[in-house]
Enzyme design. Structure first.
Site, mmCIF file in Angstrom:
data_model
loop_
_atom_site.group_PDB
_atom_site.id
_atom_site.type_symbol
_atom_site.label_atom_id
_atom_site.label_comp_id
_atom_site.label_asym_id
_atom_site.label_seq_id
_atom_site.Cartn_x
_atom_site.Cartn_y
_atom_site.Cartn_z
ATOM 1 C CE LYS A 198 -11.731 -2.422 -0.195
ATOM 2 N NZ LYS A 198 -11.433 -3.892 -0.243
ATOM 3 C CE LYS A 257 -4.968 -0.940 -1.400
ATOM 4 N NZ LYS A 257 -4.582 -2.181 -1.636
ATOM 5 C CE LYS A 312 -5.897 -9.328 -4.884
ATOM 6 N NZ LYS A 312 -6.514 -9.300 -3.717
HETATM 7 P P1 ATP Z 1 -8.575 -5.158 -3.145
HETATM 8 O O1 ATP Z 1 -8.272 -4.065 -4.295
HETATM 9 O O2 ATP Z 1 -9.589 -6.367 -3.724
HETATM 10 O O3 ATP Z 1 -8.803 -4.706 -1.993
HETATM 11 P P2 ATP Z 1 -5.834 -5.404 -2.768
HETATM 12 O O4 ATP Z 1 -5.070 -5.371 -4.147
HETATM 13 O O5 ATP Z 1 -5.752 -4.456 -1.731
HETATM 14 O O6 ATP Z 1 -7.067 -6.100 -3.027
HETATM 15 P P3 ATP Z 1 -5.391 -7.613 -0.918
HETATM 16 O O7 ATP Z 1 -5.726 -9.299 -1.345
HETATM 17 O O8 ATP Z 1 -6.313 -6.835 -0.115
HETATM 18 O O9 ATP Z 1 -5.194 -6.872 -2.079
HETATM 19 O O10 ATP Z 1 -4.146 -7.720 -0.346
HETATM 20 C C1 ATP Z 1 -3.020 -8.780 -0.151
HETATM 21 C C2 ATP Z 1 -1.696 -8.224 0.333
HETATM 22 O O11 ATP Z 1 -1.035 -7.203 -0.792
HETATM 23 C C3 ATP Z 1 -1.799 -7.196 1.732
HETATM 24 O O12 ATP Z 1 -0.658 -7.587 2.399
HETATM 25 C C4 ATP Z 1 -1.820 -5.885 1.263
HETATM 26 O O13 ATP Z 1 -1.298 -4.974 2.007
HETATM 27 C C5 ATP Z 1 -1.048 -6.042 0.009
HETATM 28 N N1 ATP Z 1 -1.018 -5.106 -0.931
HETATM 29 C C6 ATP Z 1 -2.115 -4.662 -1.500
HETATM 30 N N2 ATP Z 1 -2.125 -3.561 -2.485
HETATM 31 C C7 ATP Z 1 -0.860 -3.032 -2.161
HETATM 32 C C8 ATP Z 1 -0.203 -2.016 -3.207
HETATM 33 N N3 ATP Z 1 -0.502 -1.424 -3.744
HETATM 34 N N4 ATP Z 1 1.351 -1.767 -2.688
HETATM 35 C C9 ATP Z 1 1.767 -2.658 -1.709
HETATM 36 N N5 ATP Z 1 1.037 -3.881 -1.008
HETATM 37 C C10 ATP Z 1 -0.352 -4.048 -1.214
#
Ligand code: ATP
Ligand code: LTN
Length: 322
Positions: free
Chosen positions: A109, A190, A193
């Site tokens: 990041k 991955k 969001k």
């Molecule tokens: P950002 O993209 O803003 O970093 P994020 O999509 O990674 O957000 P978080 O809010 O950081 O989401 O994560 C919430 C939960 O979802 C965490 O436990 C994280 O490990 C899980 N998670 C996030 N993305 C994935 C994914 N692609 N597959 C499985 N678990 C995920």
């Protein structure tokens, strides 16, 4: 079982968040479980204040819609429990600069922007505080959070060795399948969001037609054989993992049932739609009642503060604060 986990209000919840984390939370909820919308974490990247506010309520409503029940667990908004920021300072004085700069997520990041915020570096310490304040034994998270969990354990052990046994050493828990759901268009990345291609993520609130379209257009390969193999078939293996997570099978067992990609994709779309439709319908009702959301958050913050306050005072006192 003492459990804690959190999700950032950084955008609309996607299938990765749901299968990798939130679905496990719903299954594990109990009176000793704490789940939070980590709004303080979302400040580490640029976000419009009005957007953060809206997305915080959206995320709370999504968690309720996914099945978290405030009568069975404690659901709260991180910034409404000030012990999180207080604990974070104590732990910043236990963590080392070197170990924070080694975090993969920080490297990724921070590499994307000039003049990144200090909070992006110290973010895993805030997360460690979230977990240790509640003496969590288990932390259900997706695979991308493994490294942060290890750091939390290291910080807790170092604290206990230096200042006495204050913290429980937590264990990270991943689902057997779909712990890392990949972008449907770029299976080497991955599902996320904050960064994703328009067709790459399935969102919790997507209409059935959108889900169907995204799965049909998901990138696979041209060899045509349905086989679970991340090395040579990442796109297809991602779809098999999603399917397996929903049905409770193994990805290899799902693969055995199909000969054609098209059939697999149609059935997967139907399974995802069946899983998400009730969530989307509940969300619309919950999001339409802001007073109820605010009251759930207030009650959650109250319950969380009692537990967090006790552990904070023990930690502060062990360090010599009066
Ligand atoms: P950002 O993209 O803003 O970093 P994020 O999509 O990674 O957000 P978080 O809010 O950081 O989401 O994560 C919430 C939960 O979802 C965490 O436990 C994280 O490990 C899980 N998670 C996030 N993305 C994935 C994914 N692609 N597959 C499985 N678990 C995920
Ligand atoms: N860092 C996590 C979100 C998060 C979290 C936590 C997860 C913040 N605090 C405590 C589990 C426990 C993320 O970005 N996914």
């Amino acid at each position: 079982m003492r459990i804690l986990s959190g999700i950032q209000p950084s955008g609309t919840m996607h299938l990765g968040n749901y299968l990798g984390a939130v679905r496990q939370w719903v299954a594990a909820q109990n009176p000793e479980a704490f789940f939070c919308v980590v709004d303080l974490h979302a400040l580490t990247l640029e976000i419009e204040p009005s957007q953060l506010r809206t997305q915080t309520w959206d995320t709370l409503a999504s968690l309720l819609a996914a099945g978290l029940d405030p009568a069975q667990c404690t659901l709260f908004i991180q910034s409404q429990v000030p012990f999180h920021t207080q604990m974070s300072w104590l732990l910043e004085c236990v963590a080392s600069y070197g170990e924070l700069t080694r975090m993969t997520q920080f490297k990724e990041k921070s590499g994307r922007q000039e003049g990144y915020r200090v909070g992006l570096l110290t973010y895993p310490v805030l997360m460690a505080g979230d977990i240790l304040l509640y003496s969590a034994q288990q932390v259900p998270v997706g695979d991308d959070q493994r490294q942060h969990l290890e750091l939390t354990r290291d910080i807790a052990e170092r604290f206990n060795n230096r200042y006495g046994e204050v913290f429980t050493i937590p264990v990270g828990v991943q689902p057997p399948a779909a712990a890392r759901v990949m972008d449907l268009q770029e299976p080497s990345r991955k599902m996320s969001k904050s960064l994703s291609s328009p067709l790459g993520s399935i969102f919790l609130l997507d209409e059935p037609s959108a889900i169907e379209k995204k799965i049909k257009k998901a990138v696979t390969d041209t060899d045509g054989e349905v086989r679970y193999d991340w090395e040579t078939k990442p796109g297809l293996s991602n779809l098999l993992e999603i399917f397996a997570c929903i049905t409770g099978e193994t990805p290899a067992a799902v693969a055995e049932r199909y000969e054609r990609y098209g059939d697999l994709k149609s059935d997967l779309a139907a399974a995802v739609i069946a899983e998400l439709t009730p969530v989307r319908e509940r969300y619309d009702v919950l999001r339409a009642d802001p007073a109820q959301l605010a009251s759930i958050a207030a009650q959650g913050a109250d319950k969380a503060s009692q537990v967090a306050g006790e552990r904070y005072r023990l930690a502060a006192s062990a360090m010599g604060l009066i």
